[in-house]
Design a protein around this motif. Structure first.
Motif, PDB file in Angstrom:
ATOM      1  N   ASP A 108       0.837  -1.195   0.000  1.00 20.89           N
ATOM      2  CA  ASP A 108       0.000   0.000   0.000  1.00 20.89           C
ATOM      3  C   ASP A 108       0.875   1.248   0.000  1.00 20.89           C
ATOM      4  OD1 ASP A 108      -2.491   1.504   0.206  1.00 20.89           O
ATOM      5  OD2 ASP A 108      -1.820   1.973   2.235  1.00 20.89           O
ATOM      6  N   HIS A 110       0.709   5.182   0.236  1.00 17.63           N
ATOM      7  CA  HIS A 110      -0.258   6.202   0.623  1.00 17.63           C
ATOM      8  C   HIS A 110       0.431   7.518   0.980  1.00 17.63           C
ATOM      9  CE1 HIS A 110       0.731   3.682   4.141  1.00 17.63           C
ATOM     10  NE2 HIS A 110       0.838   4.837   4.764  1.00 17.63           N
ATOM     11  N   TRP A 161      -8.960  -0.014   3.032  1.00 15.97           N
ATOM     12  CA  TRP A 161      -8.253  -0.908   3.950  1.00 15.97           C
ATOM     13  C   TRP A 161      -9.035  -2.189   4.245  1.00 15.97           C
ATOM     14  CZ3 TRP A 161      -8.805  -2.986   8.816  1.00 15.97           C
ATOM     15  CH2 TRP A 161      -7.643  -3.528   9.376  1.00 15.97           C
ATOM     16  N   ARG A 164      -8.469  -4.771   1.591  1.00 11.65           N
ATOM     17  CA  ARG A 164      -7.079  -5.231   1.621  1.00 11.65           C
ATOM     18  C   ARG A 164      -6.831  -6.198   2.767  1.00 11.65           C
ATOM     19  NH1 ARG A 164      -4.575  -0.490   2.719  1.00 11.65           N
ATOM     20  NH2 ARG A 164      -2.751  -1.743   3.248  1.00 11.65           N
TER      21      ARG A 164
END
Length: 180
Positions: A108, A110, A161, A164
Motif C-alpha cells: 500500500d 499512501h 483498507w 485489503r
C-alpha cells in the motif's frame, strides 16, 4: 534492498507491484531509510487469530484511525520483514510474535497528511498469527490495541483498507495451509 526486490518479484504482477519495483530500483538503499527522503518504505504486520477470523489492530495516535502494526525500518533491522516483526512486537506487547513467513501479503502506497514528517509511505505488509488470548499492551504510538472480527471491522480505517485486510487474511491462511 535485494531481499525486498526478490520478495516483490515473487508477487503476482500488478501495476502496484510493478510501481514498487521501479521505485525501489530507482531509489536504491535510500528507499529503506526514513531520512532518505520524503517517501520511503515502511514495514507492517497484520496479526491474525489462528482461525484467520479476527485481526489485532492498533488505534494510531497521529493518524486517528485503526490500522495494522508497523513503522519505519531501523538500521538494526536485517530486512523489511524483520522490521515488520519488530514493529508488531513493540506495538502489541507480544514478545514472541513471529511472522508466518517472509512473504509479502499486501502492498500500500499512501500519501500522508500534515501531521506527519513524511510525504508518503510505500508500505510492505507481512502476516503473523497469535492466540487471541495473548497478553497485549498499548505503545506510546497508539491509543488502543484490540481484536476485531474480520466481518465487523471498525469504521475508522483508511480508504480501501477493509478489502485489503480481508484479501491479506485469505492469502495468509492459504499460505499456512500449504505449509502445514
Amino acid at each position: 534492498m535485494h531481499d525486498l526486490l526478490a520478495s516483490l518479484e515473487e508477487l503476482p504482477a500488478s501495476d502496484l507491484r510493478d510501481s514498487y519495483i521501479r521505485w525501489v530500483r530507482t531509489e536504491g538503499d535510500t528507499a529503506l531509510r526514513r531520512e532518505g527522503g520524503p517517501e520511503h518504505v515502511t514495514a507492517s504486520c497484520l496479526v491474525f487469530s489462528p482461525e484467520f477470523d479476527r485481526v489485532l489492530l492498533c488505534f494510531h495516535r497521529k493518524g486517528q484511525f485503526w490500522l495494522q502494526f508497523g513503522g519505519h525500518i531501523e538500521p538494526a533491522d536485517a530486512s523489511v520483514a524483520d522490521a515488520a516483526q519488530r514493529e508488531a512486537r513493540e506495538e502489541s506487547g507480544i514478545a514472541d510474535l513471529t511472522l508466518l513467513s517472509p512473504a509479502i501479503v499486501d502492498l500500500d502506497r499512501h500519501d500522508l497528511h500534515a501531521g506527519f514528517s513524511c510525504a508518503a509511505h510505500w508500505d510492505v505488509v507481512y502476516a503473523a498469527v497469535v492466540p487471541a488470548d495473548a497478553h497485549l499492551t498499548v505503545s506510546e504510538e497508539s491509543e488502543d490495541v484490540r481484536w476485531f472480527p474480520l466481518d465487523e471491522l471498525p469504521e475508522n480505517v483508511p480508504p480501501g483498507w477493509r478489502l485489503r485486510v480481508r484479501q491479506a487474511a485469505r492469502e495468509a491462511s492459504s499460505r499456512q495451509l500449504r505449509h502445514s
